[in-house]
Design a protein around this motif. Structure first.
Motif: not given
Length: 222
Positions: A178-181, A197-198, A202-203, A208-209
């Motif tokens: 996610s950091a790369c994106a 986990g979901e 979110r945290a 989008e999961v």
């Protein structure tokens, strides 16, 4: 939605394998310690990226010669390669992944893999999982100038697919993905087939999961 290509992380996203990351990191720490990096600043609870960044900072402070650094990093690379290759017999595709990739290709999407693994491991793992022929581009830590999580790696993936960054999405199971994106301004979708986990996603601000890559085609085209 304008999506023309999907870039996937490999381990925990498309495949499962039993790479012994703890043992690999212990061997890495042994090497870095021999080259002057205090053990207490490293840890098996940290990612390889974090450990290597700390080593670089310490070497900067110590004024360690670049040739010495290259020697140390070569030894670390060899340890990482060995750990990955040892895990190849355990590789298997995550349930439903092949069918999902076939559906995505059937929709005309181009598919790529972007992994911190090395090229030999990534290609052979995909082959053993029965996924290799479905992937258009494979980018690994030894085939890009700046590997993931550096956003340059994801930008390079888009380039090799012949697409713009607004035409691809990145799918992964780790905060590094996610950091790369985020760094590349690319849309990110998290999967729950890794260790996050979901609620944990979110945290950290990922909205989008999906359960798995197996559900991705329907998610993108409900």
């Amino acid at each position: 939605m304008g999506v023309k290509g999907v870039v996937f992380d490999l381990d925990g996203t498309l495949i499962r394998s039993s790479v012994d990351f703890k043992a690999m990191k212990r061997r890495m720490i042994d090497i870095l310690a021999r080259y002057g990096v205090p053990r207490e600043l490293l840890g098996t609870d940290k990612t390889t990226v974090e450990n290597l960044r700390r080593a670089e900072r310490i070497w900067d402070e110590m004024g360690v010669d670049q040739e010495v650094r290259r020697k140390a990093l070569k030894e670390v690379e060899e340890v990482m390669n060995e750990a990955e290759l040892e895990a190849l017999p355990t590789v298997e595709a995550i349930e439903g992944v092949r069918e999902a990739l076939e559906k995505l290709r059937g929709k005309g999407l181009k598919l790529a893999v972007l992994t911190r693994g090395h090229q030999t491991y990534a290609v052979e793992a995909l082959r053993r999982a029965g996924l290799l022929e479905l992937i258009d581009v494979i980018l690994t830590r030894d085939t890009v100038r700046k590997p993931k999580p550096d956003p340059e790696a994801l930008l390079e993936a888009a380039k090799r697919l012949g697409l713009g960054i607004d035409e691809i999405i990145f799918v992964g199971d780790h905060p590094m993905d996610s950091a790369c994106a985020e760094g590349a301004s690319v849309r990110f979708i998290a999967v729950l087939t890794g260790w996050m986990g979901e609620d944990e996603w979110r945290a950290v601000g990922v909205s989008e999961v999906v359960e798995s890559v197996s559900t991705l085609p329907e998610y993108l085209d409900p």
